[in-house]
Scaffold this active site. Structure first.
Site, PDB file in Angstrom:
ATOM      1  CG  ASP A 148       9.308   3.124   1.577  1.00 38.25           C
ATOM      2  OD1 ASP A 148       8.425   3.964   1.781  1.00 38.25           O
ATOM      3  OD2 ASP A 148      10.516   3.420   1.416  1.00 38.25           O
ATOM      4  NE  ARG A 177       5.000  15.146  -0.691  1.00 35.88           N
ATOM      5  CZ  ARG A 177       5.170  13.865  -0.969  1.00 35.88           C
ATOM      6  NH1 ARG A 177       6.354  13.428  -1.366  1.00 35.88           N
ATOM      7  NH2 ARG A 177       4.185  13.006  -0.863  1.00 35.88           N
TER       8      ARG A 177
HETATM    9  P1  FAD Z   1      -2.567   0.075   4.966  1.00 32.89           P
HETATM   10  O1  FAD Z   1      -2.407   0.411   3.532  1.00 32.89           O
HETATM   11  O2  FAD Z   1      -2.811   1.188   5.898  1.00 32.89           O
HETATM   12  O3  FAD Z   1      -3.758  -0.975   5.098  1.00 32.89           O
HETATM   13  C1  FAD Z   1      -4.377  -1.280   6.342  1.00 32.89           C
HETATM   14  C2  FAD Z   1      -5.858  -1.464   6.069  1.00 32.89           C
HETATM   15  O4  FAD Z   1      -6.477  -1.965   7.241  1.00 32.89           O
HETATM   16  C3  FAD Z   1      -6.570  -0.168   5.728  1.00 32.89           C
HETATM   17  O5  FAD Z   1      -7.232  -0.299   4.491  1.00 32.89           O
HETATM   18  C4  FAD Z   1      -7.569   0.021   6.866  1.00 32.89           C
HETATM   19  O6  FAD Z   1      -8.794   0.599   6.440  1.00 32.89           O
HETATM   20  C5  FAD Z   1      -7.772  -1.418   7.313  1.00 32.89           C
HETATM   21  N1  FAD Z   1      -8.243  -1.511   8.698  1.00 32.89           N
HETATM   22  C6  FAD Z   1      -7.696  -0.936   9.782  1.00 32.89           C
HETATM   23  N2  FAD Z   1      -8.423  -1.236  10.870  1.00 32.89           N
HETATM   24  C7  FAD Z   1      -9.440  -2.021  10.459  1.00 32.89           C
HETATM   25  C8  FAD Z   1     -10.541  -2.618  11.122  1.00 32.89           C
HETATM   26  N3  FAD Z   1     -10.733  -2.455  12.427  1.00 32.89           N
HETATM   27  N4  FAD Z   1     -11.420  -3.358  10.400  1.00 32.89           N
HETATM   28  C9  FAD Z   1     -11.250  -3.494   9.052  1.00 32.89           C
HETATM   29  N5  FAD Z   1     -10.244  -2.929   8.390  1.00 32.89           N
HETATM   30  C10 FAD Z   1      -9.341  -2.202   9.075  1.00 32.89           C
HETATM   31  N6  FAD Z   1       5.635   3.558   0.360  1.00 32.89           N
HETATM   32  C11 FAD Z   1       6.420   3.528  -0.731  1.00 32.89           C
HETATM   33  O7  FAD Z   1       7.031   2.492  -1.022  1.00 32.89           O
HETATM   34  N7  FAD Z   1       6.535   4.621  -1.549  1.00 32.89           N
HETATM   35  C12 FAD Z   1       5.883   5.789  -1.297  1.00 32.89           C
HETATM   36  O8  FAD Z   1       6.011   6.754  -2.061  1.00 32.89           O
HETATM   37  C13 FAD Z   1       5.053   5.862  -0.126  1.00 32.89           C
HETATM   38  N8  FAD Z   1       4.386   6.986   0.168  1.00 32.89           N
HETATM   39  C14 FAD Z   1       3.624   7.037   1.304  1.00 32.89           C
HETATM   40  C15 FAD Z   1       2.946   8.211   1.617  1.00 32.89           C
HETATM   41  C16 FAD Z   1       2.187   8.284   2.772  1.00 32.89           C
HETATM   42  C17 FAD Z   1       1.448   9.552   3.113  1.00 32.89           C
HETATM   43  C18 FAD Z   1       2.091   7.165   3.644  1.00 32.89           C
HETATM   44  C19 FAD Z   1       1.324   7.229   4.925  1.00 32.89           C
HETATM   45  C20 FAD Z   1       2.752   5.988   3.324  1.00 32.89           C
HETATM   46  C21 FAD Z   1       3.518   5.903   2.157  1.00 32.89           C
HETATM   47  N9  FAD Z   1       4.163   4.720   1.803  1.00 32.89           N
HETATM   48  C22 FAD Z   1       4.956   4.685   0.689  1.00 32.89           C
HETATM   49  C23 FAD Z   1       4.023   3.497   2.626  1.00 32.89           C
HETATM   50  C24 FAD Z   1       2.849   2.612   2.170  1.00 32.89           C
HETATM   51  O9  FAD Z   1       1.647   3.325   2.248  1.00 32.89           O
HETATM   52  C25 FAD Z   1       2.788   1.379   3.070  1.00 32.89           C
HETATM   53  O10 FAD Z   1       3.959   0.622   2.937  1.00 32.89           O
HETATM   54  C26 FAD Z   1       1.636   0.439   2.764  1.00 32.89           C
HETATM   55  O11 FAD Z   1       0.449   1.109   2.520  1.00 32.89           O
HETATM   56  C27 FAD Z   1       1.445  -0.483   3.945  1.00 32.89           C
HETATM   57  O12 FAD Z   1       0.380  -1.349   3.717  1.00 32.89           O
HETATM   58  P2  FAD Z   1      -0.449  -1.929   4.937  1.00 32.89           P
HETATM   59  O13 FAD Z   1      -1.305  -2.989   4.363  1.00 32.89           O
HETATM   60  O14 FAD Z   1       0.439  -2.266   6.048  1.00 32.89           O
HETATM   61  O15 FAD Z   1      -1.298  -0.687   5.495  1.00 32.89           O
END
Ligand code: FAD
Length: 372
Positions: A358, A283
């Site tokens: 998501d 994309r």
């Molecule tokens: P994350 O955002 O990954 O947060 C986890 C955090 O933990 C990170 O900041 C990381 O640095 C931190 N971490 C990890 N290990 C450690 C450690 N040992 N010590 C300290 N910190 C640590 N969702 C949608 O609804 N619409 C979309 O269009 C969409 N597009 C996407 C596109 C891509 C390429 C991807 C990969 C995902 C997409 N998503 C989308 C999904 C969305 O990104 C996730 O739902 C969301 O980010 C999840 O949040 P999280 O907190 O679980 O994970």
């Protein structure tokens, strides 16, 4: 103990949890190993444009409570995801709808379109000789027929997975909805949009008044961090938490090639998919279109695009998409069993649960959690 909760990871899961817990009077500390907050929704400002550093993020949900919650943190705009596919220089609207069928076959009415699709589906079923589809290619052919499959699905899917569709399991594509209306809105959800001012506003709003530390890796000083709080909310990789005891979980990852261009409007749309195998990227994202509409596009003289290359993950790369195959599912289950035996650790989010979520389901999950 200095804190009630140590929250490892300042992504959407950690930030929403911190918001709720701190409003209930809990003492929270959020740490993240990255140099910024926000996890994968983080945006970087370039030329006055919010660039989605870890891939395009479009918030969408039908859950009114979730929508109201995020909108009370920061109002969302009216962005509607309507991607376009480029196949050998010809453009087709997505998702598959009457506009696509008109572009593909010149058909004007839903009846004509339906007849075209049915004829091609029957041809595919005939070739199967009464058998079930045994791979993704056969599955897609029986769902939408050859033209749509070859022009809009095959090359894109093979780039995404790094394997021929004939070698991919049929279950990856369960349904391929076709719309017999002229509607390019990708999502069926009631609500969608982008936070006005970008996702960092959402994260900053959630973390307002919460103590945070960036550039701080939990594993760099695990003993210390385990001693600072009554409970840990862990949103990093679950296999890393258990020292890769059973082996490493695998992911697909994406490489982003970012470019600033001397034109106000490069492709006229936020998302253009390249569906032929010969183009190496999947994309091109043009970031300004997520937040700038009409004249606003031209008020900012330059633009930022990202070409996305889907690739196999190797240790050290960003882990993006969990792999839904037998080996990884089994391994993840073994780690989840270990997690059950850690009463003071909450494993949440896409890395700690090894599940693709998501954004809205992440928020929904945290809103439903009992925080004690
Ligand atoms: P994350 O955002 O990954 O947060 C986890 C955090 O933990 C990170 O900041 C990381 O640095 C931190 N971490 C990890 N290990 C450690 C450690 N040992 N010590 C300290 N910190 C640590 N969702 C949608 O609804 N619409 C979309 O269009 C969409 N597009 C996407 C596109 C891509 C390429 C991807 C990969 C995902 C997409 N998503 C989308 C999904 C969305 O990104 C996730 O739902 C969301 O980010 C999840 O949040 P999280 O907190 O679980 O994970």
């Amino acid at each position: 103990m200095m804190y009630d909760y140590l929250i490892v990871g300042a992504g959407l899961f950690g930030a929403t949890f911190a918001y709720r817990a701190s409003r209930q009077g809990k003492r929270c500390l959020v740490i993240d190993k990255r140099p910024h907050l926000g996890g994968n929704v983080y945006c970087e400002q370039v030329e006055g444009i919010n660039v989605h550093k870890y891939g395009a993020h479009i918030f969408h949900t039908s859950n009114q409570e979730v929508w109201q919650f995020v909108n009370h943190i920061v109002p969302f705009n009216r962005y509607t995801n309507s991607p376009v596919a480029n196949y050998q220089g010809r453009l087709y609207n997505l998702p598959f709808n009457m506009n696509t069928f008109y572009q593909m076959w010149g058909v004007i009415t839903p009846d004509e379109a339906q007849r075209m699709i049915e004829a091609q589906k029957q041809e595919a079923q005939h070739q199967l000789n009464g058998g079930e589809p045994s791979n993704l290619e056969e599955q897609a052919l029986t769902l939408v027929g050859r033209d749509i499959y070859e022009k809009l699905i095959k090359g894109y899917t093979e780039k995404q997975w790094g394997r021929p569709c004939k070698e991919l399991p049929a279950f990856i594509i369960k349904r391929l909805p076709v719309r017999m209306v002229f509607d390019n809105n990708y999502f069926n959800d009631s609500y969608q949009g982008i936070p006005i001012g970008g996702y960092n506003k959402l994260i900053d709003g959630l973390l307002e008044g919460v103590e945070t530390r960036t550039n701080t890796d939990f594993f760099a000083d695990r003993n210390y961090w385990e001693g600072v709080a009554e409970k840990i909310v862990f949103t990093g990789k679950i296999d890393e938490f258990f020292d890769y005891r059973f082996g490493q979980l695998e992911y697909r990852t994406v490489n982003f090639e970012q470019q600033t261009l001397d034109t106000p409007n490069y492709q006229g749309n936020a998302v253009v998919n390249y569906t032929e195998a010969q183009v190496p990227y999947t994309r091109i994202i043009e970031h300004k279109h997520f937040e700038m509409f009409g004249q606003q596009v031209y008020d900012v003289p330059r633009t930022v695009i990202s070409r996305e290359y889907s690739m196999e993950w190797k240790p050290g790369m960003e882990p993006y998409y969990p792999i839904n195959d037998e080996r990884n599912n089994q391994l993840a289950e073994q780690y989840r069993q270990l997690a059950h035996d850690c009463p003071n650790v909450i494993f949440g989010g896409r890395l700690a649960e090894y599940r693709y979520y998501d954004m809205a389901p992440i928020v929904e999950k945290v809103l439903k959690m009992k925080i004690e």
